[in-house]
Motif scaffolding. Structure first.
Motif, short mmCIF file in Angstrom:
data_model
loop_
_atom_site.label_atom_id
_atom_site.label_comp_id
_atom_site.label_asym_id
_atom_site.label_seq_id
_atom_site.Cartn_x
_atom_site.Cartn_y
_atom_site.Cartn_z
N PRO A 26 1.00 -1.24 0.11
CA PRO A 26 0.01 0.03 -0.05
C PRO A 26 1.00 1.22 0.05
O PRO A 26 2.13 1.25 0.38
N LEU A 27 0.25 2.47 -0.45
CA LEU A 27 0.73 3.79 -0.48
C LEU A 27 0.34 4.57 0.39
O LEU A 27 -1.20 4.34 0.49
N GLN A 28 0.86 5.28 1.25
CA GLN A 28 0.48 6.17 2.19
C GLN A 28 0.09 7.25 1.50
O GLN A 28 0.52 7.82 0.43
N ILE A 29 -1.01 8.25 2.10
CA ILE A 29 -1.41 9.30 1.39
C ILE A 29 -0.20 10.44 1.15
O ILE A 29 -0.19 10.98 -0.03
N ARG A 30 0.60 10.38 2.09
CA ARG A 30 1.77 11.34 1.99
C ARG A 30 2.53 11.24 0.72
O ARG A 30 3.15 12.05 0.20
N GLN A 31 2.79 9.82 0.35
CA GLN A 31 3.67 9.33 -0.44
C GLN A 31 2.91 9.87 -1.79
O GLN A 31 3.62 10.30 -2.68
N ILE A 32 1.71 9.46 -1.84
CA ILE A 32 1.24 10.01 -3.19
C ILE A 32 0.97 11.61 -3.48
O ILE A 32 1.21 11.80 -4.51
N GLY A 54 -15.45 1.69 -4.27
CA GLY A 54 -15.11 0.42 -4.47
C GLY A 54 -13.91 0.52 -5.54
O GLY A 54 -13.42 -0.81 -6.11
N LEU A 55 -13.24 1.57 -5.77
CA LEU A 55 -12.13 1.71 -6.84
C LEU A 55 -10.53 1.25 -5.97
O LEU A 55 -9.78 1.06 -6.55
N VAL A 56 -10.61 1.83 -4.79
CA VAL A 56 -9.49 1.69 -3.90
C VAL A 56 -9.80 0.81 -2.55
O VAL A 56 -11.01 0.99 -2.09
N ARG A 57 -8.90 0.34 -1.66
CA ARG A 57 -9.21 -0.30 -0.66
C ARG A 57 -7.96 0.36 0.19
O ARG A 57 -7.13 0.42 -0.09
N SER A 58 -8.52 0.28 1.61
CA SER A 58 -7.38 1.00 2.65
C SER A 58 -6.90 -0.12 3.50
O SER A 58 -7.72 -1.12 3.82
N GLN A 59 -5.69 -0.21 3.98
CA GLN A 59 -5.20 -1.06 4.81
C GLN A 59 -4.59 -0.28 5.99
O GLN A 59 -3.98 0.55 5.85
N ARG A 60 -5.14 -0.81 7.17
CA ARG A 60 -4.76 -0.20 8.48
C ARG A 60 -3.32 -0.67 8.90
O ARG A 60 -2.98 -1.72 8.59
N GLY A 65 -2.15 1.89 4.23
CA GLY A 65 -2.06 2.72 3.19
C GLY A 65 -3.09 2.37 2.25
O GLY A 65 -4.20 1.65 2.70
N TYR A 66 -3.19 2.69 0.83
CA TYR A 66 -4.19 2.50 -0.02
C TYR A 66 -3.65 1.51 -1.25
O TYR A 66 -2.46 1.81 -1.52
N LEU A 67 -4.46 0.71 -1.63
CA LEU A 67 -4.40 -0.07 -2.78
C LEU A 67 -5.61 0.12 -3.75
O LEU A 67 -6.50 0.25 -3.31
N LEU A 68 -5.13 -0.20 -5.01
CA LEU A 68 -6.04 -0.53 -5.95
C LEU A 68 -7.21 -1.49 -5.52
O LEU A 68 -6.54 -2.57 -5.10
N ALA A 69 -8.48 -1.51 -5.81
CA ALA A 69 -9.41 -2.75 -5.33
C ALA A 69 -9.38 -3.67 -6.45
O ALA A 69 -9.70 -5.01 -6.17
N ARG A 70 -9.04 -3.29 -7.64
CA ARG A 70 -9.11 -4.23 -8.86
C ARG A 70 -7.88 -4.02 -9.61
O ARG A 70 -7.16 -3.09 -9.30
N GLU A 71 -7.58 -4.89 -10.66
CA GLU A 71 -6.43 -4.79 -11.49
C GLU A 71 -6.49 -3.46 -12.19
O GLU A 71 -7.86 -2.86 -12.64
N PRO A 72 -5.64 -2.74 -12.59
CA PRO A 72 -5.71 -1.28 -13.23
C PRO A 72 -6.42 -1.42 -14.69
O PRO A 72 -7.00 -0.66 -15.12
#
Length: 145
Positions: A26-32, A54-60, A65-72
């Protein structure tokens, strides 16, 4: 028609997440935000909307951070813009029955333009944006050699 700042920032954020998709990290908000020059607070709101859509999912957690919920390649630009801007609702009865012939013609032409823009956005995915960006970066590198 213009690309809103909200939609542009959302697409830029998704490009960053698409780059990391294969790693599964996952990428953190500050990184993006730092990579794409997007204000942190604004990006936080956009990512929350994309998560609800439903386009991204978050990981605590510490490495969250955040990840894509599906393939790009399965996320269309129309989905992103619709999620951020909201789908255009059905016209009310008052709007549907135009008061003049002129307003009916204008409304029909506008609906045709909206349908055309939706068709174009439906034909492109986040993966397509990544590939076009990479191709442009390669051209820039070749130009400076």
């Amino acid at each position: 028609m213009e690309l809103s700042c909200k939609s542009e920032y959302a697409l830029l954020a998704l490009l960053e997440l698409a780059d990391q998709y294969q790693t599964g990290e996952p990428l953190q908000i500050r990184q993006i935000a730092a990579q794409q020059n997007i204000p942190d607070r604004y990006l936080e709101q956009l990512l929350a909307s994309l998560r609800r859509g439903g386009l991204v999912r978050s990981q605590r957690g510490a490495k969250g951070g955040y990840l894509l919920a599906r393939e790009p390649w399965k996320i269309t630009l129309l989905e992103v813009v619709s999620c951020i801007e909201g789908l255009e609702g059905a016209a009310s009865e008052e709007d549907a029955t135009s008061k003049t012939v002129e307003s009916a013609v204008v409304r029909e032409m506008w609906q045709e333009a909206v349908a055309a823009s939706h068709a174009v956005l439906q034909n492109y995915s986040i993966q397509d944006l990544c590939e076009q960006r990479n191709a442009k970066q390669q051209l820039d590198i070749m130009y400076y050699i």
